[in-house]
Design an enzyme around this catalytic site. Structure first.
Site, short mmCIF file in Angstrom:
data_model
loop_
_atom_site.label_atom_id
_atom_site.label_comp_id
_atom_site.label_asym_id
_atom_site.label_seq_id
_atom_site.Cartn_x
_atom_site.Cartn_y
_atom_site.Cartn_z
CG HIS A 175 -3.16 -0.63 -7.08
ND1 HIS A 175 -3.57 0.07 -5.96
CD2 HIS A 175 -3.09 -1.93 -6.69
CE1 HIS A 175 -3.73 -0.77 -4.95
NE2 HIS A 175 -3.44 -2.00 -5.38
NE ARG A 179 -4.34 -1.21 0.12
CZ ARG A 179 -4.57 -2.26 -0.64
NH1 ARG A 179 -3.60 -2.68 -1.45
NH2 ARG A 179 -5.72 -2.89 -0.60
CD GLU A 210 -2.97 3.38 -5.49
OE1 GLU A 210 -4.07 2.91 -5.84
OE2 GLU A 210 -2.04 2.67 -5.10
#
Length: 343
Positions: A294, A247, A276
């Site tokens: 991602h 993360r 993000e």
């Protein structure tokens, strides 16, 4: 007696047959609330008898973070949240536990695909492939001045921070490339089923000092946010590499950029980011940075496995009032937690 109700706050895209089969044992409600405010209002009306919720990272676009405020507005019939994803930082597990709600996630289903992604980033950073691609896209060829000569993975030390399913899969793959693998984890792993350990357990300090490549494979929570910042990076070898497929929040972006620009870090490979989909310009424009949007679990096979595991958790919840892959914070506490919330 009315059948249990499952609220779908995200679509199923790959395990459609399994999802259709689930309708044989429960009533399926599809969330049509456009935002958090409407969702809260609907919890008092059309969602007021739900037993389970299916959530994913996309669900936050509707509900926002599943925090204490939202949980307090959810119906008392809610007992289970089956989350699609290994990471579940959008869910306040502590608040769920206090309300008697069990939470599951999909750890094993993501291991292979995420480990493959980490290997891609590791190889790319070691070999300076981002620089080569950067030159080609500008219309230039490789030269000694424009693309630094790279390194082979063989004989390099990979440090894995977080030896869960993804970390173990990564260790297996890294050993194939001849890398020495060390790791730090909350607990030392017992390798009873292996001829020899996949990796050597070391202290956090030694992990930082010995790693040529540091791979982050741990969940994001209050204890791990910015676990790698300026101080930790300063303890790494000069010319080291950091790869993050966990993360974005476990890594301090400002400190990372400073270490890259100063030359303390040779290269970085990132599949996740703190804000993000926003990525700082200093990362986007730097040819020593390998970036992915991602994509760690962005394969048909991984997505199917994740959805299937969510459905299996929902089936277990409906039929046995249990979950299969309970989040670590709630493991061994189901009986205690479930007594806190009753129909």
């Amino acid at each position: 007696m009315p059948r249990p109700q499952i609220l779908l706050v995200e679509e199923f895209y790959f395990a459609k047959k399994e999802w259709d089969d689930l309708a044989c044992i429960a009533d399926i409600l599809v969330c049509d609330s456009p935002n958090r405010e409407s969702f809260i209002q609907d919890c008092a009306s059309k969602y007021n008898n739900i037993t389970c919720i299916y959530s994913s990272w996309r669900s936050a676009e509707i509900t926002g973070v599943i925090d204490e405020e939202l949980i307090s507005k959810m119906p008392r019939s809610l007992r289970f949240i089956a989350h699609n994803g290994a990471g579940y930082d959008q869910i306040d597990v502590s608040a769920c536990s206090k309300a008697g709600i069990m939470v599951s996630h999909t750890p094993g289903a993501v291991s292979r695909a995420t480990a493959d992604t980490a290997i891609f980033l590791i190889l790319g950073c070691l070999r300076n492939f981002p620089q080569g691609e950067y030159n080609l896209r500008k219309g230039s060829w490789r030269s000694e001045t424009s693309v630094e000569i790279g390194n082979d993975p063989n004989g390099k030390t990979l440090g894995i921070l977080g030896m869960g399913g993804i970390g173990r899969s990564l260790a297996e793959r890294a050993r194939i490339f001849g890398m020495n693998v060390i790791y730090h984890n909350r607990q030392k792993i017992s390798w009873t089923n292996n001829a020899r350990p996949l990796a050597e357990y070391v202290s956090f300090e030694k992990l930082l000092a010995k790693s040529d490549v540091l791979s982050l494979n741990l969940p994001l929570n209050s204890n791990t946010r910015h676990i790698i910042s300026s101080l930790e990076i300063s303890k790494m070898k000069r010319g080291g590499i950091i790869v993050n497929t966990a993360r974005g929040g476990v890594l301090d972006t400002v400190a990372l950029i400073e270490a890259l620009e100063s030359g303390h870090l040779k290269s970085i490979g990132l599949d996740v980011f703190e804000e993000e989909p926003h990525i700082p310009r200093q990362l986007v424009e730097n040819p020593r940075v390998l970036l992915l949007p991602h994509m760690g679990t962005y394969t048909i096979e991984a997505q199917y496995d994740m959805e299937k595991l969510v459905i299996e958790n929902l089936e277990r919840a409906v039929e046995q009032a249990r979950l299969i892959t309970v989040v670590p914070e709630q493991k061994g506490q189901q009986e205690h937690i479930m007594t806190k919330r009753r129909y």
